[in-house]
Design an enzyme around this catalytic site. Structure first.
Site, PDB file in Angstrom:
ATOM      1  N   ARG A 121       0.932  -1.233  -0.180  1.00  0.00           N
ATOM      2  CA  ARG A 121      -0.055  -0.194  -0.055  1.00  0.00           C
ATOM      3  C   ARG A 121       0.870   1.339   0.079  1.00  0.00           C
ATOM      4  NH1 ARG A 121      -2.452  -3.396   3.705  1.00  0.00           N
ATOM      5  NH2 ARG A 121      -4.363  -4.373   2.514  1.00  0.00           N
ATOM      6  N   LYS A 143       3.863  11.621 -11.028  1.00  0.00           N
ATOM      7  CA  LYS A 143       3.043  10.653 -11.994  1.00  0.00           C
ATOM      8  C   LYS A 143       3.763   9.258 -12.179  1.00  0.00           C
ATOM      9  CE  LYS A 143       0.213  13.448 -14.862  1.00  0.00           C
ATOM     10  NZ  LYS A 143       0.049  13.873 -16.176  1.00  0.00           N
ATOM     11  N   GLU A 185      11.047  17.774 -24.517  1.00  0.00           N
ATOM     12  CA  GLU A 185      10.103  18.318 -23.557  1.00  0.00           C
ATOM     13  C   GLU A 185      10.878  19.708 -22.869  1.00  0.00           C
ATOM     14  OE1 GLU A 185       7.523  16.720 -22.443  1.00  0.00           O
ATOM     15  OE2 GLU A 185       7.968  14.584 -22.899  1.00  0.00           O
ATOM     16  N   LYS A 227       8.952  22.742 -14.172  1.00  0.00           N
ATOM     17  CA  LYS A 227       7.948  21.795 -13.870  1.00  0.00           C
ATOM     18  C   LYS A 227       7.558  21.693 -12.473  1.00  0.00           C
ATOM     19  CE  LYS A 227       6.246  17.191 -14.499  1.00  0.00           C
ATOM     20  NZ  LYS A 227       6.254  15.827 -15.217  1.00  0.00           N
ATOM     21  N   GLU A 237      -3.209  17.425 -11.487  1.00  0.00           N
ATOM     22  CA  GLU A 237      -3.668  17.739 -12.728  1.00  0.00           C
ATOM     23  C   GLU A 237      -5.273  18.025 -12.926  1.00  0.00           C
ATOM     24  OE1 GLU A 237      -1.698  15.929 -15.830  1.00  0.00           O
ATOM     25  OE2 GLU A 237      -3.341  16.011 -17.157  1.00  0.00           O
ATOM     26  N   ARG A 241      -1.658  21.876 -14.537  1.00  0.00           N
ATOM     27  CA  ARG A 241      -0.735  20.900 -14.988  1.00  0.00           C
ATOM     28  C   ARG A 241      -1.093  20.276 -16.359  1.00  0.00           C
ATOM     29  NH1 ARG A 241       2.050  15.947 -11.112  1.00  0.00           N
ATOM     30  NH2 ARG A 241       3.140  15.273 -12.656  1.00  0.00           N
ATOM     31  N   ASN A 245       0.908  18.886 -20.975  1.00  0.00           N
ATOM     32  CA  ASN A 245       0.569  18.090 -22.059  1.00  0.00           C
ATOM     33  C   ASN A 245       0.796  18.475 -23.384  1.00  0.00           C
ATOM     34  OD1 ASN A 245       0.413  15.757 -20.298  1.00  0.00           O
ATOM     35  ND2 ASN A 245      -1.756  16.606 -19.638  1.00  0.00           N
ATOM     36  N   HIS A 248       1.416  16.527 -26.541  1.00  0.00           N
ATOM     37  CA  HIS A 248       1.100  15.134 -26.333  1.00  0.00           C
ATOM     38  C   HIS A 248      -0.358  14.411 -26.949  1.00  0.00           C
ATOM     39  CE1 HIS A 248       4.373  15.961 -23.780  1.00  0.00           C
ATOM     40  NE2 HIS A 248       4.470  14.762 -23.013  1.00  0.00           N
ATOM     41  N   HIS A 252       0.838  11.126 -28.306  1.00  0.00           N
ATOM     42  CA  HIS A 252       0.260   9.955 -27.856  1.00  0.00           C
ATOM     43  C   HIS A 252      -0.425   9.137 -29.169  1.00  0.00           C
ATOM     44  CE1 HIS A 252       0.080  10.991 -23.364  1.00  0.00           C
ATOM     45  NE2 HIS A 252       1.398  10.729 -23.898  1.00  0.00           N
ATOM     46  N   HIS A 265       9.003   8.604 -27.227  1.00  0.00           N
ATOM     47  CA  HIS A 265       8.019   9.458 -26.574  1.00  0.00           C
ATOM     48  C   HIS A 265       8.531  11.106 -27.160  1.00  0.00           C
ATOM     49  CE1 HIS A 265       5.032  11.407 -23.749  1.00  0.00           C
ATOM     50  NE2 HIS A 265       6.333  12.044 -23.036  1.00  0.00           N
TER      51      HIS A 265
HETATM   52  N1  LIG Z   1       5.767  10.239 -15.152  1.00  0.00           N
HETATM   53  C1  LIG Z   1       5.693  11.290 -15.834  1.00  0.00           C
HETATM   54  O1  LIG Z   1       5.166  12.301 -15.666  1.00  0.00           O
HETATM   55  C2  LIG Z   1       6.324  11.306 -17.182  1.00  0.00           C
HETATM   56  C3  LIG Z   1       6.587  12.296 -18.192  1.00  0.00           C
HETATM   57  C4  LIG Z   1       7.144  11.968 -19.387  1.00  0.00           C
HETATM   58  C5  LIG Z   1       7.277  10.899 -19.848  1.00  0.00           C
HETATM   59  N2  LIG Z   1       7.174   9.683 -19.120  1.00  0.00           N
HETATM   60  C6  LIG Z   1       7.338   8.465 -19.652  1.00  0.00           C
HETATM   61  O2  LIG Z   1       8.654   8.138 -19.698  1.00  0.00           O
HETATM   62  C7  LIG Z   1       9.174   7.254 -20.723  1.00  0.00           C
HETATM   63  C8  LIG Z   1      10.164   7.869 -21.668  1.00  0.00           C
HETATM   64  O3  LIG Z   1      11.353   8.045 -20.797  1.00  0.00           O
HETATM   65  P1  LIG Z   1      12.736   8.051 -21.441  1.00  0.00           P
HETATM   66  O4  LIG Z   1      12.790   8.883 -22.547  1.00  0.00           O
HETATM   67  O5  LIG Z   1      13.712   8.388 -20.535  1.00  0.00           O
HETATM   68  O6  LIG Z   1      12.923   6.461 -22.015  1.00  0.00           O
HETATM   69  P2  LIG Z   1      13.697   5.308 -21.421  1.00  0.00           P
HETATM   70  O7  LIG Z   1      13.492   5.114 -20.178  1.00  0.00           O
HETATM   71  O8  LIG Z   1      13.126   4.228 -22.362  1.00  0.00           O
HETATM   72  O9  LIG Z   1      15.090   5.625 -21.918  1.00  0.00           O
HETATM   73  C9  LIG Z   1      15.590   5.685 -23.012  1.00  0.00           C
HETATM   74  C10 LIG Z   1      16.665   4.629 -23.507  1.00  0.00           C
HETATM   75  O10 LIG Z   1      17.883   5.351 -22.978  1.00  0.00           O
HETATM   76  C11 LIG Z   1      18.753   4.096 -22.074  1.00  0.00           C
HETATM   77  N3  LIG Z   1      19.242   4.689 -21.062  1.00  0.00           N
HETATM   78  C12 LIG Z   1      18.789   5.352 -20.103  1.00  0.00           C
HETATM   79  N4  LIG Z   1      19.825   6.134 -19.405  1.00  0.00           N
HETATM   80  C13 LIG Z   1      20.879   6.007 -20.233  1.00  0.00           C
HETATM   81  C14 LIG Z   1      22.229   6.602 -20.110  1.00  0.00           C
HETATM   82  N5  LIG Z   1      22.724   7.494 -19.159  1.00  0.00           N
HETATM   83  N6  LIG Z   1      22.888   6.293 -21.009  1.00  0.00           N
HETATM   84  C15 LIG Z   1      22.823   5.473 -22.066  1.00  0.00           C
HETATM   85  N7  LIG Z   1      21.462   4.819 -22.106  1.00  0.00           N
HETATM   86  C16 LIG Z   1      20.630   5.553 -21.252  1.00  0.00           C
HETATM   87  C17 LIG Z   1      17.694   3.415 -21.704  1.00  0.00           C
HETATM   88  O11 LIG Z   1      17.919   1.965 -21.057  1.00  0.00           O
HETATM   89  C18 LIG Z   1      16.555   3.473 -22.840  1.00  0.00           C
HETATM   90  O12 LIG Z   1      17.190   2.328 -23.736  1.00  0.00           O
HETATM   91  C19 LIG Z   1       7.764   6.929 -21.358  1.00  0.00           C
HETATM   92  O13 LIG Z   1       7.230   5.806 -20.891  1.00  0.00           O
HETATM   93  C20 LIG Z   1       6.631   8.059 -20.875  1.00  0.00           C
HETATM   94  O14 LIG Z   1       5.430   7.592 -20.792  1.00  0.00           O
HETATM   95  C21 LIG Z   1       6.557   9.878 -17.797  1.00  0.00           C
HETATM   96 ZN   LIG Z   2       6.135  14.101 -22.289  1.00  0.00          ZN
END
Ligand SMILES: NC(=O)c1ccc[n+]([C@@H]2O[C@H](COP(=O)([O-])OP(=O)(O)OC[C@H]3O[C@@H](n4cnc5c(N)ncnc54)[C@H](O)[C@@H]3O)[C@@H](O)[C@H]2O)c1
Ligand SMILES: [Zn+2]
Length: 366
Positions: A121, A143, A185, A227, A237, A241, A245, A248, A252, A265
């Site tokens: 929990r 999030k 972003e 942010k 949100e 907030r 998006n 987005h 998406h 993304h």
């Molecule tokens: N929670 C939120 O508010 C929020 C906001 C925006 C995006 N997201 C989510 O985030 C995700 C995208 O995140 P991302 O762009 O970081 O992608 P990711 O986590 O897939 O990372 C991208 C790639 O880089 C690799 N990697 C990570 N750090 C590295 C480093 N220092 N050196 C070399 N390789 C490295 C990872 O293993 C992966 O292959 C999506 O799922 C999206 O929905 C969430």
């Molecule tokens: Zn985003």
């Protein structure tokens, strides 16, 4: 090192930004309440940074430090992979005072965060983002979640971390495409709430793309600050907030049409922001030169400026209606009021939206 605060009353937490932070035991320890830590990472990040984080944590005597190494990729951001985290927690007998530590990009951060939100929990967690996108966006704001076959991030929770530790040196190993995706972003913050920063980006994009450490550190800090301010005003949100998006809803639709993981993304958000800006231009909110300047900036950042060539208007519309930002079947969109200010509207004329979706690589043309 710079420290920012996400101001959420008794759940406020610091964001540490700087170089060499991964090794600094004193940054982690105040945020670990119990005697157990599970590091959640993936098979790409583990060989690069896991040992450094472990070594730092092991300086605290008596701390049980475990790890789980997940497969890499958005395609694994699902309930099956989440179970691997619960398996590790239960097999290693982690109790309610455990701390989860997300070491990786947004995929790891979102999954680890959701595991922390739901395990017994809710337990504590620490974000150690290692991609630009996760440092400027996903690690801040609480999030968390995973994808469902029928929709992205459809299963999740709000769960704030104890702290965020953004080591800017981790940018040095990031693939070029991932760097660009993160910059999408970063540009977003300039567009929605920080015109001076947008102008700074126009002047400094070559330095960012060359990974100039000072330019990167500044962009990360300024993005996190924006942010953090938006999140502090509207944690769950219900209002402002949603402006985060921008691009987005279009993005998406692109991601889900292509299958998660084909377009990154941030790439989908880049193309989506230009579509949102095109619609804003059609509504008379921004000028044609401003739209062109945004296209040029996205191109400089190595981002796509059109959606996938094979994606039809119906492909967009069917997916945009499933998107969470849609209320009562009406498409509710984040658009630009002007450069540096976003607005949320459900009053978009269908005709103008269709024009944007039909424009393809001719965005900005009547
Ligand atoms: N929670 C939120 O508010 C929020 C906001 C925006 C995006 N997201 C989510 O985030 C995700 C995208 O995140 P991302 O762009 O970081 O992608 P990711 O986590 O897939 O990372 C991208 C790639 O880089 C690799 N990697 C990570 N750090 C590295 C480093 N220092 N050196 C070399 N390789 C490295 C990872 O293993 C992966 O292959 C999506 O799922 C999206 O929905 C969430
Ligand atoms: Zn985003």
């Amino acid at each position: 090192m710079h420290t920012l605060t996400v101001d959420l009353g008794d759940r406020s937490y610091p964001i540490y930004i700087g170089t060499g932070l991964l090794d600094r035991a004193e940054l982690y320890t105040p945020h670990i309440k119990g005697r157990q830590v599970l590091i959640v990472t993936n098979e790409t990040v583990a060989p690069l940074y896991l040992q450094r984080v472990k070594t730092a944590l092991q300086q605290t005597s008596g701390l049980q430090v475990d790890e789980v190494i997940l497969p890499d990729g958005e395609a694994f951001k699902n309930l099956d992979t989440l179970n691997l985290i619960y398996d590790a927690l239960l097999e290693k007998r982690h109790n309610r005072t455990t701390t989860l530590l997300a070491l990786g990009g947004g995929v790891i951060g979102d999954m680890c965060g959701y595991a922390a939100a739901s395990y017994q929990r809710g337990v504590n967690f620490i974000q150690v983002p290692t991609t630009l996108l996760s440092q400027v966006d996903s690690s801040v704001g609480g999030k968390t979640g995973v994808n469902h076959r029928l929709g992205k991030n459809m299963i999740g929770a709000f769960h704030q971390p104890q702290c965020v530790l953004a080591d800017t040196e981790t940018m040095n190993t990031l693939p070029e495409r991932e760097l660009s995706a993160g910059i999408a972003e970063v540009i977003k913050y300039g567009l929605i709430c920080d015109e001076p920063f947008y102008r700074w980006l126009q002047d400094n994009m070559p330095a960012l793309m060359a990974r100039d450490p000072r330019a990167l550190a500044y962009a990360i800090e300024r993005s996190c600050q924006n942010k953090a301010e938006v999140v502090a005003q509207d944690e769950t949100e219900s209002g402002i907030r949603a402006t985060l998006n921008l691009g987005h809803t279009f993005g998406h639709a692109i991601e889900s049409h292509q299958g998660y993981g084909q377009w990154l993304h941030g790439e989908a958000v880049g193309a989506g922001m230009l579509q949102a800006a095109d619609l804003s231009w059609r509504m008379g909110n921004i000028s044609a030169p401003e739209l062109e300047a945004l296209r040029a900036l996205l191109q400089q950042a190595g981002l796509p400026v059109t959606g996938p060539a094979d994606m039809t208007v119906d492909d967009y519309l069917s997916r945009m209606v499933v998107d969470k930002k849609v209320l009562d079947g009406r498409i509710r969109l984040v658009l630009l009021q002007r450069i540096g200010e976003a607005c949320i509207t459900s009053e978009v004329s269908r005709e103008l939206l269709l024009q944007t979706l039909q424009a393809g690589n001719r965005l900005g043309c009547p």
